[in-house]
Design a protein around this motif. Structure first.
Motif, PDB file in Angstrom:
ATOM      1  N   VAL B 348       0.846  -1.195   0.000  1.00 46.77           N
ATOM      2  CA  VAL B 348       0.000   0.000   0.000  1.00 46.77           C
ATOM      3  C   VAL B 348       0.882   1.245   0.000  1.00 46.77           C
ATOM      4  O   VAL B 348       1.776   1.369   0.831  1.00 46.77           O
ATOM      5  N   ARG B 372      -5.426   7.880  -0.865  1.00 47.83           N
ATOM      6  CA  ARG B 372      -5.264   7.066   0.354  1.00 47.83           C
ATOM      7  C   ARG B 372      -5.539   7.860   1.621  1.00 47.83           C
ATOM      8  O   ARG B 372      -4.820   7.744   2.608  1.00 47.83           O
ATOM      9  N   GLU B 377     -11.757   7.476   0.665  1.00 50.65           N
ATOM     10  CA  GLU B 377     -12.098   6.056   0.609  1.00 50.65           C
ATOM     11  C   GLU B 377     -13.407   5.821  -0.131  1.00 50.65           C
ATOM     12  O   GLU B 377     -13.574   4.836  -0.844  1.00 50.65           O
TER      13      GLU B 377
END
Lengths: 287, 461
Positions: B348, B372, B377
């Motif tokens: 990630v 991120r 989200e």
């Protein structure tokens, strides 16, 4: 041609060479085949229809090509679409002579060099000169060639045996023409007279359908009704674009004027007709 | 890590909805990897402790395949089994969270149906054909004097071949023709061009869209020809774009990566896990919380884009620049933020220590697309793209690119927001969107008595 029709209708069937009847008896048991002799009458009538239209094609082509030869652009432009209609109606038969079909009716897309290709001749070569160049310059030889080809076609069809499967299959073939090149408006891209051709193809398909309708109805009445409805739909939409509602000879508006909605409205019934008419041969037990 | 750790996913988020589960026929010898998948499936469904050792690492489900090697939505396809069959009926349609096979196409149609009854007839025919085609079977025979009912290009018995067919409706279907306006999904709209777009009207929009995916293109073409053959007078193809993704044969010990796009980068690395039901209900499927008409629940928005890639120019661009444009290493797929030598695609990205973009440029593709942050989200989308190649342009350059397809529960929070963030990105020098459209994927057909769009018709009656 009324007189010819009447003359032949009185019983001169021997003049109309037909395919051997044995050629028709190929249907397997799955389909209750129409008696082969039942096809003789409609096929004979269809040959009369074709001969009628050929006679018209010859005489109209004579006037059209004479106007080109005389350098009368305006007159030649006016005669272009009304002349082609007779060819478009009888395409299933005319196309049996591939050499003539190419020299009479091929489009520039059929040639690698397009309009510059020396083999590009016929109606669409003249269309390009008349509607794109607005000129008849250098077109004399093409006009003469078209006249010669049409006369040649006429004499070849006179002696032609009309195979029933070609006649019956012609209805579907005409609708395939419409679906492939008429709805898209690519047939008469310079003159924009596509609707004339469109109507010619539909006329030719409908003639075949009407002639064989009684036989088809015996096999599938629903089929006949559906096809009639779809022909009506197409003709109604086409009628909206006639210049004179009561005078078919006045012709149609430019294809540029046909709305997208109407192009779609035409595509629907045309596709159903192509699908349905593709089964007409099978319905009549023809190979 | 054991093989199970990498591929079993999270047992607590395992799908219990069998509608997206491949069903190999019992009489077909199953390849080894499929055996493993079935084994794992059983483990997941019963909650046995297999693979639990891998979960504690991050406390969240790793975004890995739920049901075996190569099963993430954008993993390089590995399933080439002609008998692979996905159930057609269910709450959701197939082809959305289903692992992407090697080929896919999107076909947009104009609907020619003359009225509502005709439209209903069309939807029923489509449902019936899709149900048959995706399950496979023997084609009907007919008196040879008639045109055959099937094109025959797959022979006398159609193998399902991993075929999924997914039906979606466009905004134009809700115009005055069929009286559907009152039931229109809230966010369904006509796609508007973005600043870098050069939209070709002939490759945009449509009343309906059909996504057809399968192991082989021939299976897709067969399905399309069947649909056309069975809907004369009801449908007209408006545009079509097919594409492929390179299959990757499973190899022991090989990291299961996303397939590469025609720019050479792995595409789909940060995709949400299609096997995570809770996440899919949040991001992909329309549900109660999504401010949409009740009939639309179980559906999803599809954003489709035909994105031309200027591959010759790209191939003349230094590798370092390519990687800065994307924000990933080209070969490994690892984010630039991952400084370790063994960086992996799955890692990630971490931008917290790089606020000025010294490592991952602020305008890098992946950083703009998915910053991120907690606030972004909700903008995540489920991508399911294919690579296309259409021939050659007049300038001698290849007409290649990406058939970008993505699914989301909220079109505005999803694709439209993400694309707006991407507007002006450096990658635009090398890409040009030329077509596509927005569609709404209808909820699934529940059973043989239901048809796709039944809820839409009932809601607007």
């Amino acid at each position: 041609m009324k007189t010819t029709r009447q003359w032949i209708a009185t019983g001169a069937f021997a003049l109309l060479p037909l395919a051997p009847l044995t050629a028709l008896i190929t249907a397997p048991a799955a389909q209750a085949a129409v008696a082969p002799e039942a096809l003789v009458g409609p096929v004979a009538d269809y040959k009369l229809y074709v001969l009628d239209n050929l006679e018209q094609l010859v005489s109209h082509t004579r006037d059209f090509t004479a106007a080109v030869q005389a350098g009368d652009v305006e007159k030649a432009q006016a005669l272009y679409a009304p002349t082609r209609v007779y060819y478009e109606r009888i395409e299933p038969i005319a196309e049996l002579f591939a050499d003539l079909d190419a020299s009479i009716d091929a489009r520039e897309d059929d040639y690698e060099k397009g309009v510059e290709d020396p083999d590009f001749t016929g109606f669409h070569r003249l269309e390009y000169a008349l509607f794109h160049d607005d000129s008849t310059e250098g077109m004399e030889k093409y006009a003469q060639g078209l006249m010669d080809d049409v006369n040649d076609l006429d004499s070849r069809v006179q002696g032609l045996t009309f195979p029933p499967e070609t006649v019956v299959g012609g209805a579907a073939a005409l609708m395939e023409e419409v679906a492939a090149t008429k709805v898209s408006g690519e047939e008469d891209r310079y003159s924009r007279t596509d609707l004339w051709d469109f109507q010619g193809n539909v006329d030719g398909a409908r003639e075949i359908f009407e002639l064989f309708k009684p036989l088809a109805a015996q096999e599938d009445a629903g089929f006949v009704e559906r096809v009639q409805d779809n022909f009506d739909d197409v003709e109604e939409t086409l009628a909206d674009y006639r210049l004179e509602a009561d005078d078919p000879s006045a012709g149609f508006e430019s294809y540029d004027r046909v709305s997208d909605a109407d192009r779609r409205a035409l595509t629907g019934p045309v596709t159903v007709l192509a699908e349905d008419l593709s089964t007409l041969r099978g319905l009549l037990g023809l190979n | 890590m054991s093989q199970f750790d990498r591929h079993s996913g999270c047992p607590f988020h395992r799908r219990t909805d069998r509608s997206q589960t491949a069903l190999p026929p019992a009489d077909t010898p199953a390849p080894a990897h499929r055996e493993r998948r079935r084994f794992l499936k059983g483990a997941g469904l019963t909650g046995l402790g297999l693979g639990l050792g891998g979960i504690g690492l991050s406390g969240t489900c790793p975004a890995r395949a739920a049901s075996g090697h190569g099963q993430d939505v954008t993993s390089a396809p590995q399933e080439q089994d002609a008998q692979l069959r996905y159930p057609f009926h269910g709450e959701h349609q197939q082809g959305v969270v289903t692992p992407r096979p090697a080929t896919g196409m999107l076909v947009a149609f104009d609907v020619l149906a003359r009225d509502r009854d005709d439209l209903e007839r069309l939807l029923k025919i489509l449902t019936e054909r899709m149900a048959f085609l995706t399950q496979g079977g023997r084609i009907p025979e007919r008196d040879p004097l008639f045109p055959p009912p099937d094109s025959g290009i797959l022979g006398p018995v159609i193998a399902p071949d991993g075929l999924t067919m997914t039906l979606a409706v466009g905004a134009s279907l809700f115009d005055k023709r069929y009286g559907l306006a009152s039931a229109r999904p809230q966010r369904l709209q006509r796609m508007e061009g973005f600043p870098n777009d050069a939209l070709d009207a002939a490759r945009c929009h449509g009343d309906l869209a059909l996504q057809i995916c399968a192991n082989t293109l021939d299976t897709g073409y067969h399905a399309l020809r069947d649909i056309i053959k069975n809907t004369p007078g009801l449908l007209m193809v408006r545009w079509k774009q097919e594409g492929t993704v390179p299959p990757l044969p499973p190899a022991p010990g090989e990291v299961d990566g996303s397939a590469r796009n025609f720019l050479g980068f792995r595409d789909g690395s940060a995709n949400p896990d299609g096997s995570d039901d809770v996440l899919m209900d949040e991001l992909v499927w329309v549900g109660r919380d999504h401010d949409e008409p009740a009939w639309a629940r179980g559906g999803s928005y599809l954003a489709a884009r035909i994105i031309r890639n200027f591959v010759e120019r790209w191939d003349r661009t230094p590798l370092h620049e390519q990687e800065m444009i994307f924000g990933r290493r080209k070969m490994s797929g690892a984010p630039l933020s991952d400084s370790t030598a063994e960086g992996r695609e799955q890692d990630v990205p971490d931008y917290s220590r790089d606020p000025e973009g010294k490592i991952t440029p602020l305008d890098a593709h992946i950083r703009l697309a998915n910053p991120r942050t907690p606030a972004t989200e909700k903008n995540r989308i489920l991508r399911r793209p294919f690579n296309y190649s259409n021939g050659v342009e007049a300038n001698g350059q290849l007409d290649m690119g990406l058939l970008f397809l993505c699914f989301q529960a909220d079109l505005e929070a999803g694709f439209i927001t993400v694309q707006r963030r991407l507007d002006g990105e450096p990658l635009e020098e090398y890409i040009k969107p030329v077509g596509g459209g927005y569609f709404f994927v209808l909820p699934g057909a529940r059973d043989d008595n239901d048809f796709l769009g039944s809820g839409l018709l009932a809601a607007s009656a």
